[in-house]
Write an enzyme that holds these catalytic residues in place. Structure first.
Site, PDB file in Angstrom:
ATOM      1  N   CYS A   1      12.009   0.225  12.375  1.00 35.52           N
ATOM      2  CA  CYS A   1      11.630   1.430  11.631  1.00 35.52           C
ATOM      3  C   CYS A   1      12.052   1.157  10.194  1.00 35.52           C
ATOM      4  O   CYS A   1      13.176   0.685   9.956  1.00 35.52           O
ATOM      5  CB  CYS A   1      12.370   2.648  12.178  1.00 35.52           C
ATOM      6  SG  CYS A   1      12.217   4.116  11.111  1.00 35.52           S
TER       7      CYS A   1
ATOM      8  N   CYS B   1       5.346   1.854   7.689  1.00 31.71           N
ATOM      9  CA  CYS B   1       5.850   2.691   8.782  1.00 31.71           C
ATOM     10  C   CYS B   1       5.441   2.059  10.109  1.00 31.71           C
ATOM     11  O   CYS B   1       4.242   1.936  10.395  1.00 31.71           O
ATOM     12  CB  CYS B   1       5.226   4.080   8.641  1.00 31.71           C
ATOM     13  SG  CYS B   1       5.626   5.173  10.001  1.00 31.71           S
TER      14      CYS B   1
END
Ligand code: DGL
Length: 276
Positions: free
Chosen positions: A194, A83
């Site tokens: 992302c 992440c």
């Protein structure tokens, strides 16, 4: 002094990939390709999704607490924080807290700057990632000669979740979110900053108005993981052999739901809710 982790972690202990939701599956996919038979665990903090609009201090506490909770219960060899939103702020605290190696995922600014012919690149990430000091430093260090157009979107993250939950991707919403990048005629390369976004690569390519290079961190992260666990591919390495790995979640996922099927497609056949 790092808190001690499960003492029996060893060469066969799994690698744990963590994210707020399904984004880390794009990273798990690369790890599976490179380290085909190595066991993996997945942790989706779907109870706190999304991370992209959360306050930094809150994220640090949340991710460290979750990682410690899981690692105290299961032997884990290495943690991949799959992440960007969390990695750009949590890594120092996580490395202080854990006794196992931690690999982060951060926006692939360097390869994008090297690949761009026009020296104008885009950064598509969460609102949190685009405004981090960490991201400013990455750009200063690796793309000082580039113009960088940053777009932070939680909507695109949700669209990736929708896709893996079987709800279909609303291309108009995707188009609206990425328009600020497509509207720059000389921008030729976009960093998918992302881990959810590589899951939408087909859709992004479908709506792109011209040739665009999409760059993500998956391959580089899997190379680093293979180095750290000293993974030796064997002749009979075979993705089809995967099947016993577990995905932990922090909010219920219905058995048989499309989301559970998406976890299974990524090799995580069993889904368990992690009690905190
Ligand atoms: N997949 C995550 C990332 O790479 C976070 C998405 C979110 O929860 O906002 O940033």
């Amino acid at each position: 002094m790092p808190l001690s982790t499960c003492p029996d972690h060893n060469a066969l202990a799994p690698v744990l990939v963590m994210d707020s939701g399904v984004g880390g599956l794009s990273i798990a996919h690369h790890i599976r390709q490179r380290c085909a038979r190595h066991p993996l665990l997945y942790l989706a903090d779907n109870g706190a999704f999304p991370y992209g609009d959360k306050e930094e201090g809150w994220l640090v506490d949340r991710v460290v607490t979750l990682a410690l909770t899981l690692i105290r219960r299961y032997p884990v060899r290495l943690l991949v924080l799959g992440c960007n939103t969390a990695s750009t702020v949590v890594l120092p605290a996580l490395r202080d807290a854990l006794a196992i190696p931690v690999v982060g995922v951060v926006p692939a600014i360097k390869p994008a700057a090297l690949a761009s012919r026009t020296a104008h690149i885009g950064l598509l990430a969460t609102p949190g990632t685009v405004k981090r000091t960490y991201t400013d430093r990455l750009i200063d260090a690796h793309a000082p000669h580039c113009r960088v157009t940053r777009v932070g979107s939680t909507d695109v993250v949700q669209l990736a979740e929708d896709k893996l939950a079987g709800r279909g991707v609303d291309l108009q919403r995707l188009q609206a979110a990425v328009a600020p990048l497509f509207d720059q005629p000389d921008l030729d390369t976009v960093v998918l900053g992302c881990t959810h976004f590589p899951l939408l690569l087909d859709e992004l390519q479908q709506i792109q108005p011209r040739e665009i290079r999409w760059v993500d961190s998956g391959a580089a992260v899997s190379r680093r993981v293979a180095e750290l666990i000293d993974y030796q591919p064997r002749l009979n390495d075979d993705l089809a052999a995967i099947g016993q790995d577990t995905a932990f979640v922090t909010a219920p996922v219905l058995a048989g739901s499309q989301l559970a099927v998406s976890f299974a497609r990524s090799g995580f056949n069993s889904v368990e809710q992690l009690g905190l």
